[in-house]
Design a protein around this motif. Structure first.
Motif, PDB file in Angstrom:
ATOM      1  N   GLY A 171       0.789  -1.228   0.000  1.00  0.00           N
ATOM      2  CA  GLY A 171       0.000   0.000   0.000  1.00  0.00           C
ATOM      3  C   GLY A 171       0.814   1.267   0.000  1.00  0.00           C
ATOM      4  N   GLU A 172       2.062   1.193  -0.479  1.00  0.00           N
ATOM      5  CA  GLU A 172       2.945   2.357  -0.410  1.00  0.00           C
ATOM      6  C   GLU A 172       2.899   3.235  -1.656  1.00  0.00           C
ATOM      7  N   ASP A 173       2.303   2.736  -2.720  1.00  0.00           N
ATOM      8  CA  ASP A 173       2.463   3.416  -4.001  1.00  0.00           C
ATOM      9  C   ASP A 173       1.196   3.241  -4.832  1.00  0.00           C
ATOM     10  N   ASP A 174       0.486   4.344  -5.086  1.00  0.00           N
ATOM     11  CA  ASP A 174      -0.758   4.267  -5.851  1.00  0.00           C
ATOM     12  C   ASP A 174      -0.531   3.785  -7.272  1.00  0.00           C
ATOM     13  N   SER A 175       0.557   4.223  -7.909  1.00  0.00           N
ATOM     14  CA  SER A 175       0.803   3.822  -9.292  1.00  0.00           C
ATOM     15  C   SER A 175       1.123   2.328  -9.373  1.00  0.00           C
ATOM     16  N   ALA A 176       1.824   1.797  -8.369  1.00  0.00           N
ATOM     17  CA  ALA A 176       2.104   0.364  -8.347  1.00  0.00           C
ATOM     18  C   ALA A 176       0.816  -0.422  -8.166  1.00  0.00           C
ATOM     19  N   ARG A 177      -0.064   0.041  -7.281  1.00  0.00           N
ATOM     20  CA  ARG A 177      -1.352  -0.638  -7.082  1.00  0.00           C
ATOM     21  C   ARG A 177      -2.168  -0.617  -8.369  1.00  0.00           C
ATOM     22  N   ARG A 178      -2.130   0.503  -9.066  1.00  0.00           N
ATOM     23  CA  ARG A 178      -2.884   0.596 -10.314  1.00  0.00           C
ATOM     24  C   ARG A 178      -2.325  -0.366 -11.356  1.00  0.00           C
ATOM     25  N   ALA A 179      -1.009  -0.464 -11.427  1.00  0.00           N
ATOM     26  CA  ALA A 179      -0.377  -1.366 -12.398  1.00  0.00           C
ATOM     27  C   ALA A 179      -0.701  -2.815 -12.086  1.00  0.00           C
ATOM     28  N   LEU A 180      -0.593  -3.197 -10.817  1.00  0.00           N
ATOM     29  CA  LEU A 180      -0.872  -4.587 -10.454  1.00  0.00           C
ATOM     30  C   LEU A 180      -2.350  -4.908 -10.641  1.00  0.00           C
ATOM     31  N   ALA A 181      -3.218  -3.939 -10.358  1.00  0.00           N
ATOM     32  CA  ALA A 181      -4.650  -4.143 -10.572  1.00  0.00           C
ATOM     33  C   ALA A 181      -4.945  -4.372 -12.052  1.00  0.00           C
ATOM     34  N   ARG A 182      -4.289  -3.607 -12.920  1.00  0.00           N
ATOM     35  CA  ARG A 182      -4.487  -3.796 -14.361  1.00  0.00           C
ATOM     36  C   ARG A 182      -3.937  -5.147 -14.808  1.00  0.00           C
ATOM     37  N   PHE A 183      -2.801  -5.538 -14.266  1.00  0.00           N
ATOM     38  CA  PHE A 183      -2.220  -6.847 -14.567  1.00  0.00           C
ATOM     39  C   PHE A 183      -3.215  -7.955 -14.197  1.00  0.00           C
ATOM     40  N   CYS A 184      -3.828  -7.861 -13.028  1.00  0.00           N
ATOM     41  CA  CYS A 184      -4.808  -8.864 -12.587  1.00  0.00           C
ATOM     42  C   CYS A 184      -6.029  -8.888 -13.504  1.00  0.00           C
ATOM     43  N   ILE A 221      -6.147  -8.012 -16.711  1.00  0.00           N
ATOM     44  CA  ILE A 221      -5.744  -8.631 -17.975  1.00  0.00           C
ATOM     45  C   ILE A 221      -5.602 -10.133 -17.805  1.00  0.00           C
ATOM     46  N   LEU A 222      -5.036 -10.567 -16.676  1.00  0.00           N
ATOM     47  CA  LEU A 222      -4.920 -11.996 -16.406  1.00  0.00           C
ATOM     48  C   LEU A 222      -6.298 -12.655 -16.411  1.00  0.00           C
ATOM     49  N   GLY A 223      -7.288 -12.000 -15.829  1.00  0.00           N
ATOM     50  CA  GLY A 223      -8.637 -12.549 -15.835  1.00  0.00           C
ATOM     51  C   GLY A 223      -9.183 -12.725 -17.240  1.00  0.00           C
ATOM     52  N   SER A 224      -8.973 -11.722 -18.087  1.00  0.00           N
ATOM     53  CA  SER A 224      -9.445 -11.819 -19.472  1.00  0.00           C
ATOM     54  C   SER A 224      -8.801 -12.981 -20.213  1.00  0.00           C
ATOM     55  N   VAL A 225      -7.483 -13.083 -20.105  1.00  0.00           N
ATOM     56  CA  VAL A 225      -6.754 -14.109 -20.849  1.00  0.00           C
ATOM     57  C   VAL A 225      -7.074 -15.494 -20.295  1.00  0.00           C
ATOM     58  N   CYS A 226      -7.143 -15.626 -18.965  1.00  0.00           N
ATOM     59  CA  CYS A 226      -7.504 -16.919 -18.377  1.00  0.00           C
ATOM     60  C   CYS A 226      -8.890 -17.361 -18.850  1.00  0.00           C
ATOM     61  N   GLY A 227      -9.827 -16.438 -18.888  1.00  0.00           N
ATOM     62  CA  GLY A 227     -11.168 -16.784 -19.355  1.00  0.00           C
ATOM     63  C   GLY A 227     -11.164 -17.222 -20.807  1.00  0.00           C
ATOM     64  N   ASP A 228     -10.399 -16.517 -21.651  1.00  0.00           N
ATOM     65  CA  ASP A 228     -10.318 -16.887 -23.069  1.00  0.00           C
ATOM     66  C   ASP A 228      -9.757 -18.300 -23.236  1.00  0.00           C
ATOM     67  N   ILE A 229      -8.692 -18.606 -22.510  1.00  0.00           N
ATOM     68  CA  ILE A 229      -8.048 -19.909 -22.688  1.00  0.00           C
ATOM     69  C   ILE A 229      -8.899 -21.020 -22.079  1.00  0.00           C
ATOM     70  N   PHE A 254     -12.665 -12.319 -15.962  1.00  0.00           N
ATOM     71  CA  PHE A 254     -12.747 -13.741 -16.300  1.00  0.00           C
ATOM     72  C   PHE A 254     -14.146 -14.103 -16.773  1.00  0.00           C
ATOM     73  N   LEU A 255     -15.159 -13.523 -16.125  1.00  0.00           N
ATOM     74  CA  LEU A 255     -16.555 -13.837 -16.440  1.00  0.00           C
ATOM     75  C   LEU A 255     -17.112 -13.013 -17.595  1.00  0.00           C
ATOM     76  N   ALA A 256     -16.386 -12.003 -18.064  1.00  0.00           N
ATOM     77  CA  ALA A 256     -16.898 -11.092 -19.097  1.00  0.00           C
ATOM     78  C   ALA A 256     -16.795 -11.747 -20.477  1.00  0.00           C
ATOM     79  N   LYS A 257     -17.567 -12.809 -20.680  1.00  0.00           N
ATOM     80  CA  LYS A 257     -17.534 -13.575 -21.931  1.00  0.00           C
ATOM     81  C   LYS A 257     -18.895 -13.613 -22.611  1.00  0.00           C
ATOM     82  N   GLY A 258     -19.676 -12.536 -22.415  1.00  0.00           N
ATOM     83  CA  GLY A 258     -20.949 -12.409 -23.128  1.00  0.00           C
ATOM     84  C   GLY A 258     -21.883 -13.564 -22.848  1.00  0.00           C
ATOM     85  N   ARG A 259     -22.349 -14.216 -23.903  1.00  0.00           N
ATOM     86  CA  ARG A 259     -23.315 -15.307 -23.759  1.00  0.00           C
ATOM     87  C   ARG A 259     -22.738 -16.503 -23.010  1.00  0.00           C
ATOM     88  N   PHE A 260     -21.413 -16.568 -22.860  1.00  0.00           N
ATOM     89  CA  PHE A 260     -20.796 -17.709 -22.189  1.00  0.00           C
ATOM     90  C   PHE A 260     -20.299 -17.370 -20.784  1.00  0.00           C
TER      91      PHE A 260
END
Length: 323
Positions: free
Chosen positions: A228-241, A243-251, A283-289
């Motif tokens: 919790g020391e750095d807002d920009s680091a939290r934002r970067a890691l949140a975006r990484f997570c 993106i990971l959700g999107s890609v995991c859901g696709d695969i 991860f769940l943002a897959k429309g009809r699926f």
């Protein structure tokens, strides 16, 4: 005297080694050691250094390599300037047999051998081993992806893939900013370019509007974000997570998976942060699926060396088939 084999998990950053007792009914690893790949000119040199240190002369070995393994004798690593011929390395190390497999193929082979305290359940069914098909993936120096099929009765089969190099599909404007930077650098944005250690650093640089060379260390970004020391680091890691959700859901959709196992060297460091992030939403943002992927059980693998465990399992399978 107990027969021992040599197993290795060779990634883009570290080369991990261990000995395994070949006569044990389940793989038992000992004398584990991680060597930094940049300290050695070749895989052979790293192997010799390890074997000299443990004073062992194994006759069989299995190496999990961060590279496509197509059955050819020559192997070239993706994220390290090492290459070798399997036959030559086998001879140089005095081995009767050297089995070479993809690193995430090895991680997939480890899944059936994991205990309850080797994983952290995130969502859904907590059964181990999980129901097949199982998507196995995770970011580290690169992004590994594999598929695990079967069960304890019929046996398990690991399908090695290079899904980490599929093209990344951005979802929103922030994703598109990241893709624009990566495209400018590499001409194309694969899943691996954003979901790896350097990818996290690149995301961080883009969101901070930093220059192309102003990359912070991924470990520092994770530490600053989770403490919790750095807002920009939290934002970067949140975006990484996210993106990971999107890609995991696709695969998971591509594999028709009933379960997802997230491994690799990065995610186990921030599981509580991952739970609070937009990972699940994306991860769940897959429309009809969306309802389909909602039933996918998700675990994080926290076993310290799943690649070594999987290489040991592959070595034992190989030896059983040749007896």
């Amino acid at each position: 005297m107990t027969a021992v084999g040599l197993v290795a998990d060779i990634g883009g950053t570290n080369a991990r080694f261990a000995l395994v007792e070949l006569d044990s009914p389940t793989p038992r690893l000992h004398d584990m050691k991680a060597l930094r790949g940049s300290d050695y000119a070749s895989l052979h040199e790293a192997c010799v250094h390890y074997l000299d240190g443990v004073q062992a002369t194994p006759s069989h070995a299995a190496f999990a390599i961060a590279s496509p393994i197509k059955g050819d004798d020559e192997v070239r690593m993706t994220n390290r300037a090492w290459s070798f011929r399997r036959s030559e390395l086998e001879r140089a190390l005095g081995l009767e047999h050297l089995c070479v497999l993809n690193d995430f193929g090895a991680v997939a082979r480890a899944i059936p051998a994991l205990a309850a305290d080797d994983v952290v359940p995130l969502y859904g069914d907590t059964s181990l081993p999980p129901a097949s098909p199982v998507t196995v993936m995770g970011p580290g120096t690169g992004l590994g992806v594999a598929l695990l099929l079967g069960d304890a009765t019929r046996g398990w089969q690991a399908i090695e893939t290079e899904g980490g190099h599929a093209t990344f599909a951005p979802i929103d404007d922030e994703d598109r900013r990241i893709v624009a930077r990566v495209d400018a650098l590499y001409g194309r944005t694969s899943n691996e370019r954003v979901l790896c250690g350097e990818g996290l650093a690149r995301i961080d640089a883009v969101l901070r509007d930093a220059g192309g060379d102003a990359l912070r260390e991924p470990a520092d970004i994770v530490r600053l974000a989770t403490e919790g020391e750095d807002d920009s680091a939290r934002r970067a890691l949140a975006r990484f997570c996210a993106i990971l959700g999107s890609v995991c859901g696709d695969i998971a959709l591509t594999h028709g998976a009933h379960a997802l196992m997230i491994a690799g060297g990065i995610v186990p460091r921030f599981v509580p942060f991952l739970r609070r992030s937009a990972f699940r939403e994306r991860f769940l943002a897959k429309g009809r699926f969306a309802a389909y992927v909602e039933n996918v059980a998700i675990h994080v693998v926290t076993h310290p060396q799943p690649g070594l465990l999987g290489a040991a399992a592959a070595l034992r399978d190989r030896l059983e088939h040749t007896r």
